[in-house]
Motif scaffolding. Structure first.
Motif, PDB file in Angstrom:
ATOM      1  N   GLY A   1       0.790  -1.234   0.000  1.00  0.00           N
ATOM      2  CA  GLY A   1       0.000   0.000   0.000  1.00  0.00           C
ATOM      3  C   GLY A   1       0.822   1.285   0.000  1.00  0.00           C
ATOM      4  N   GLU A   2       2.129   1.163   0.209  1.00  0.00           N
ATOM      5  CA  GLU A   2       2.986   2.366   0.235  1.00  0.00           C
ATOM      6  C   GLU A   2       3.220   2.861  -1.187  1.00  0.00           C
ATOM      7  OE1 GLU A   2       6.687   1.626   2.279  1.00  0.00           O
ATOM      8  OE2 GLU A   2       7.602   3.463   1.457  1.00  0.00           O
ATOM      9  N   SER A   3       3.199   4.164  -1.376  1.00  0.00           N
ATOM     10  CA  SER A   3       3.312   4.636  -2.755  1.00  0.00           C
ATOM     11  C   SER A   3       4.762   4.747  -3.222  1.00  0.00           C
ATOM     12  CB  SER A   3       2.553   5.937  -2.965  1.00  0.00           C
ATOM     13  OG  SER A   3       3.117   6.939  -2.194  1.00  0.00           O
ATOM     14  N   PHE A   4       4.930   4.631  -4.515  1.00  0.00           N
ATOM     15  CA  PHE A   4       6.236   4.753  -5.168  1.00  0.00           C
ATOM     16  C   PHE A   4       6.073   5.625  -6.401  1.00  0.00           C
ATOM     17  CE2 PHE A   4       5.560   1.855  -8.830  1.00  0.00           C
ATOM     18  CZ  PHE A   4       4.393   1.217  -8.430  1.00  0.00           C
ATOM     19  N   ASN A   5       7.190   6.171  -6.891  1.00  0.00           N
ATOM     20  CA  ASN A   5       7.152   7.035  -8.078  1.00  0.00           C
ATOM     21  C   ASN A   5       7.605   6.256  -9.308  1.00  0.00           C
ATOM     22  OD1 ASN A   5       6.741   9.291  -6.266  1.00  0.00           O
ATOM     23  ND2 ASN A   5       8.935   9.126  -5.818  1.00  0.00           N
ATOM     24  N   VAL A   6       7.163   6.708 -10.471  1.00  0.00           N
ATOM     25  CA  VAL A   6       7.670   6.102 -11.708  1.00  0.00           C
ATOM     26  C   VAL A   6       8.276   7.184 -12.606  1.00  0.00           C
ATOM     27  CG1 VAL A   6       6.104   4.121 -11.727  1.00  0.00           C
ATOM     28  CG2 VAL A   6       5.394   6.234 -12.854  1.00  0.00           C
ATOM     29  N   VAL A   7       9.388   6.831 -13.261  1.00  0.00           N
ATOM     30  CA  VAL A   7      10.003   7.725 -14.238  1.00  0.00           C
ATOM     31  C   VAL A   7       9.960   6.998 -15.575  1.00  0.00           C
ATOM     32  CG1 VAL A   7      12.033   9.091 -14.835  1.00  0.00           C
ATOM     33  CG2 VAL A   7      11.601   8.480 -12.435  1.00  0.00           C
ATOM     34  N   VAL A   8       9.333   7.610 -16.576  1.00  0.00           N
ATOM     35  CA  VAL A   8       9.094   6.912 -17.835  1.00  0.00           C
ATOM     36  C   VAL A   8       9.625   7.736 -19.012  1.00  0.00           C
ATOM     37  CG1 VAL A   8       7.354   5.757 -19.252  1.00  0.00           C
ATOM     38  CG2 VAL A   8       6.955   6.038 -16.793  1.00  0.00           C
ATOM     39  N   PRO A   9      10.564   7.161 -19.784  1.00  0.00           N
ATOM     40  CA  PRO A   9      11.010   7.872 -20.993  1.00  0.00           C
ATOM     41  C   PRO A   9       9.873   7.850 -22.014  1.00  0.00           C
ATOM     42  CG  PRO A   9      12.060   5.694 -20.853  1.00  0.00           C
ATOM     43  CD  PRO A   9      11.217   5.853 -19.617  1.00  0.00           C
ATOM     44  N   SER A  10       9.420   9.018 -22.437  1.00  0.00           N
ATOM     45  CA  SER A  10       8.143   9.089 -23.148  1.00  0.00           C
ATOM     46  C   SER A  10       8.223   9.743 -24.511  1.00  0.00           C
ATOM     47  CB  SER A  10       7.125   9.862 -22.297  1.00  0.00           C
ATOM     48  OG  SER A  10       6.857   9.143 -21.114  1.00  0.00           O
ATOM     49  N   GLY A  11       7.348   9.275 -25.404  1.00  0.00           N
ATOM     50  CA  GLY A  11       7.238   9.838 -26.745  1.00  0.00           C
ATOM     51  C   GLY A  11       5.784   9.953 -27.138  1.00  0.00           C
ATOM     52  N   ASN A  12       5.166   8.810 -27.401  1.00  0.00           N
ATOM     53  CA  ASN A  12       3.760   8.812 -27.783  1.00  0.00           C
ATOM     54  C   ASN A  12       2.840   8.777 -26.560  1.00  0.00           C
ATOM     55  OD1 ASN A  12       2.335   9.128 -30.162  1.00  0.00           O
ATOM     56  ND2 ASN A  12       1.878   6.954 -30.385  1.00  0.00           N
ATOM     57  N   PHE A  13       3.421   8.724 -25.364  1.00  0.00           N
ATOM     58  CA  PHE A  13       2.680   8.813 -24.106  1.00  0.00           C
ATOM     59  C   PHE A  13       1.886   7.547 -23.786  1.00  0.00           C
ATOM     60  CE2 PHE A  13       0.040  11.228 -20.932  1.00  0.00           C
ATOM     61  CZ  PHE A  13       1.044  11.937 -20.329  1.00  0.00           C
ATOM     62  N   GLY A  14       2.233   6.415 -24.411  1.00  0.00           N
ATOM     63  CA  GLY A  14       1.493   5.186 -24.135  1.00  0.00           C
ATOM     64  C   GLY A  14       1.952   4.523 -22.845  1.00  0.00           C
ATOM     65  N   ASN A  15       3.262   4.417 -22.675  1.00  0.00           N
ATOM     66  CA  ASN A  15       3.821   3.736 -21.518  1.00  0.00           C
ATOM     67  C   ASN A  15       3.422   4.442 -20.218  1.00  0.00           C
ATOM     68  OD1 ASN A  15       5.369   2.073 -19.931  1.00  0.00           O
ATOM     69  ND2 ASN A  15       7.331   2.583 -20.867  1.00  0.00           N
ATOM     70  N   ILE A  16       3.615   5.754 -20.175  1.00  0.00           N
ATOM     71  CA  ILE A  16       3.306   6.475 -18.928  1.00  0.00           C
ATOM     72  C   ILE A  16       1.796   6.524 -18.692  1.00  0.00           C
ATOM     73  CG2 ILE A  16       3.217   8.857 -19.804  1.00  0.00           C
ATOM     74  CD1 ILE A  16       5.037   9.562 -17.304  1.00  0.00           C
ATOM     75  N   LEU A  17       1.014   6.500 -19.766  1.00  0.00           N
ATOM     76  CA  LEU A  17      -0.438   6.450 -19.599  1.00  0.00           C
ATOM     77  C   LEU A  17      -0.854   5.130 -18.945  1.00  0.00           C
ATOM     78  CD1 LEU A  17      -3.134   8.013 -20.270  1.00  0.00           C
ATOM     79  CD2 LEU A  17      -3.349   6.391 -22.150  1.00  0.00           C
ATOM     80  N   ALA A  18      -0.166   4.048 -19.304  1.00  0.00           N
ATOM     81  CA  ALA A  18      -0.460   2.759 -18.671  1.00  0.00           C
ATOM     82  C   ALA A  18      -0.186   2.831 -17.165  1.00  0.00           C
ATOM     83  CB  ALA A  18       0.367   1.653 -19.320  1.00  0.00           C
ATOM     84  N   ALA A  19       0.850   3.590 -16.768  1.00  0.00           N
ATOM     85  CA  ALA A  19       1.128   3.783 -15.342  1.00  0.00           C
ATOM     86  C   ALA A  19      -0.032   4.520 -14.682  1.00  0.00           C
ATOM     87  CB  ALA A  19       2.425   4.578 -15.163  1.00  0.00           C
ATOM     88  N   PHE A  20      -0.502   5.529 -15.359  1.00  0.00           N
ATOM     89  CA  PHE A  20      -1.633   6.323 -14.858  1.00  0.00           C
ATOM     90  C   PHE A  20      -2.880   5.436 -14.703  1.00  0.00           C
ATOM     91  CE2 PHE A  20      -5.320   9.024 -16.044  1.00  0.00           C
ATOM     92  CZ  PHE A  20      -5.269   9.947 -15.011  1.00  0.00           C
ATOM     93  N   LEU A  21      -3.121   4.563 -15.667  1.00  0.00           N
ATOM     94  CA  LEU A  21      -4.287   3.669 -15.594  1.00  0.00           C
ATOM     95  C   LEU A  21      -4.106   2.638 -14.478  1.00  0.00           C
ATOM     96  CD1 LEU A  21      -5.045   3.155 -19.396  1.00  0.00           C
ATOM     97  CD2 LEU A  21      -6.066   4.800 -17.815  1.00  0.00           C
ATOM     98  N   ALA A  22      -2.863   2.180 -14.278  1.00  0.00           N
ATOM     99  CA  ALA A  22      -2.586   1.249 -13.174  1.00  0.00           C
ATOM    100  C   ALA A  22      -2.936   1.915 -11.848  1.00  0.00           C
ATOM    101  CB  ALA A  22      -1.113   0.825 -13.191  1.00  0.00           C
ATOM    102  N   GLN A  23      -2.617   3.204 -11.753  1.00  0.00           N
ATOM    103  CA  GLN A  23      -2.945   3.932 -10.520  1.00  0.00           C
ATOM    104  C   GLN A  23      -4.458   4.022 -10.327  1.00  0.00           C
ATOM    105  OE1 GLN A  23      -3.202   8.063 -10.327  1.00  0.00           O
ATOM    106  NE2 GLN A  23      -1.890   8.293  -8.518  1.00  0.00           N
ATOM    107  N   LYS A  24      -5.184   4.254 -11.417  1.00  0.00           N
ATOM    108  CA  LYS A  24      -6.655   4.282 -11.320  1.00  0.00           C
ATOM    109  C   LYS A  24      -7.203   2.936 -10.840  1.00  0.00           C
ATOM    110  CE  LYS A  24      -9.350   6.468 -14.441  1.00  0.00           C
ATOM    111  NZ  LYS A  24      -9.801   7.656 -13.717  1.00  0.00           N
TER     112      LYS A  24
END
Ligand SMILES: *Cc1c(COP(=O)(O)O)cnc(C)c1O
Length: 502
Positions: free
Chosen positions: A256-279
């Motif tokens: 339950g403890e939160s962690f940060n993610v750093v994502v090398p991004s271009g089309n914004f798909g990978n980091i969006l998946a992180a955002f959806l995982a958080q949802k």
């Protein structure tokens, strides 16, 4: 599950969303009801990557027939598809930092994680929808999606695939990987232009009834293997869930403890998946979006203005040389709490004026948990070398961008554990890695890779070594004006392929 467009009330079933790729109104499909906070209480220990993937995907693709999903997961992440039993293994350079290695698939980039399962999802969708046409996959690539999609779809029954990459703007090994692709249902074409032009063209084709009808007469429907397709995007959520579970199991964080993610991004798909995982309930604290000199996303996250009126640069992290981040539209949709009118308005402004600005309230909301930064080529080499000298770990240039941006924003991240997403194998970019490590430059990318191997002791993956002996099948380049004809010619040629008419 039903899927809705980000721009209108257009609603389709899962199968259609997978097959069409893009909504008829030009928007992107999102689940009608997003499965929020469903993973919160789900933490049985000891699950494999396959278990996690199946669990995550069953929320989104529950209406694909019966045991299909289970079979798809087994085949996609089963034996020998990845060169590591964990699918996504980890490396911890220091106590508070973990590198999540997403590059252990067939083509050595994170795209393999979604593209290894996507063909099975697409076949299931086709069975469910009872459509009789073959599928023509059109894919724009900034370097890595193309090869991963070609490998995933080569010789798959009922599917043909055409890939466009920006000629001369991908790494020599990325180009060679694509040009030497085997399979009778594949074609690769270099576009005299950049990734954005290729992606825009692919999107135009999906919404242009004229060309669709012509291709339809050859017995094809179009689909896309880009992350605009839910079948590409949603499987990526699994590795964020996996990463969280592994951090807990390894004692890096408490449950339950939160962690940060750093994502090398271009089309914004990978980091969006992180955002959806958080949802879905994964406790991600801050999202750090890392870019190269094409830092349109950094500027957007800092100022609220997305402005693609700017020079395009070819950099040493070419898979992020993108000025139109295709998946940002889905993020805007969720950020605005599903305000379809606002999303449509911003997309229209982007098309007509090449920019749009978020209202202040949304900018503030976004900045509560989003950070961003970018590196130029020199800084990328610097951080690549730094990581090697400090930890003995060789990362690829995209991962180096993420690492360098992490160092730049480190103070703003506080004490929480941080995960850096490593998106490609270093040997995919031997010249940049060699230069960064101050090794003698070689003319040939393989010689360069061997030189790195000799100096670092990290072995060249067999998948790259094999390329040396393969013939270059695809050397054709076309101009933007020739793209439509290229698609039509490919459809006719493949339709008349002898084995299709047996
Ligand atoms: C595709 C790619 C990226 C960018 O990922 P997006 O999902 O497009 O933001 C970063 N690094 C590598 C190596 C890639 O192949």
């Amino acid at each position: 599950m039903q899927y809705k467009s980000t721009r209108s009330q257009e609603t389709v079933r899962t199968a259609e969303a997978l097959l069409r790729g893009l909504a008829a109104d030009g928007g992107l499909y999102v689940p009608e009801v997003f499965p929020e906070n469903v993973l919160q209480d789900w933490d049985e220990p000891g699950l494999s990557y396959q278990d996690v993937a199946l669990h995550v995907l069953s929320y989104f693709f529950s209406d694909l027939t019966g045991p299909v999903l289970q079979e798809a997961v087994q085949k996609a992440y089963g034996e020998n598809r990845f060169d590591h039993a964990d699918i996504v293994p980890f490396y911890s350079p220091e106590a508070k930092v973990t590198i999540s290695e997403l590059f252990h698939g067939a083509t050595l980039a994170f795209k393999d994680l979604a593209l290894s399962i996507f063909p099975y999802l697409l076949s299931a969708a086709k069975q469910t929808s009872a459509s009789t046409e073959d599928i023509l996959i059109l894919t724009a690539t900034s370097g890595d999606t193309g090869k991963a999609a070609l490998e995933a779809f080569k010789d798959v029954e009922g599917v043909d695939i055409l890939v466009f990459y920006p000629a001369g703007k991908v790494s020599p090994l990325q180009e060679l990987q694509m040009q030497t692709q085997t399979g009778k249902n594949v074609k690769v074409v270099g576009l005299v232009g950049n990734f954005d032009q290729a992606q825009t063209f692919v999107k135009e084709v999906f919404t242009d009834p004229g060309i669709r009808e012509k291709v339809n007469r050859q017995g094809y429907i179009f689909s896309s293997a880009n992350s605009i397709n839910i079948g590409r995007l949603l499987p990526q959520i699994a590795y964020y869930v996996w990463t969280y579970r592994q951090l807990v199991e390894r004692g890096c964080i408490e449950r339950g403890e939160s962690f940060n993610v750093v994502v090398p991004s271009g089309n914004f798909g990978n980091i969006l998946a992180a955002f959806l995982a958080q949802k879905m309930g994964i406790p991600i604290g801050k999202f750090v979006c890392a870019s190269n000199r094409n830092h349109v996303l950094t500027d957007f996250l800092m100022t609220g203005t997305y402005d693609r009126n700017r020079a395009f640069y070819t950099t040493n992290s070419p898979s992020m040389d993108i000025l139109t981040a295709g998946n940002l539209e889905r993020f805007l949709y969720y950020l605005s709490d599903g305000d379809r009118q606002a999303v449509s308005r911003w997309q229209t402004q982007l098309t007509e004026q090449n920019k749009f600005t978020l209202p202040n309230a949304l900018l503030e909301k976004m900045q509560r948990n989003w950070l961003a930064g970018y590196l130029d080529d020199k800084e990328t080499e610097y951080w690549l070398r730094y990581v090697y000298h400090t930890y003995g770990y060789v990362c690829d240039p995209h991962t180096a961008v993420a690492y360098g941006v992490y160092e730049k924003v480190r103070r703003q991240l506080g004490e929480a554990h941080t995960v850096i997403m490593a998106t490609a194998h270093p040997y995919k970019f031997p010249f940049t890695v060699g230069r960064a490590l101050h090794l003698d430059e070689q003319e040939d990318p393989f010689a360069m890779a061997l030189q790195i191997q000799a100096n670092t002791g990290i072995s060249v993956p067999p998948a790259l070594g094999e390329l040396v002996t393969r013939p270059r099948r695809f050397k054709e380049t076309v101009t933007p004006a020739e793209l439509t004809q290229t698609v039509l010619d490919f459809a006719v040629m493949q339709r008349n392929r002898s084995d299709k008419n047996e």
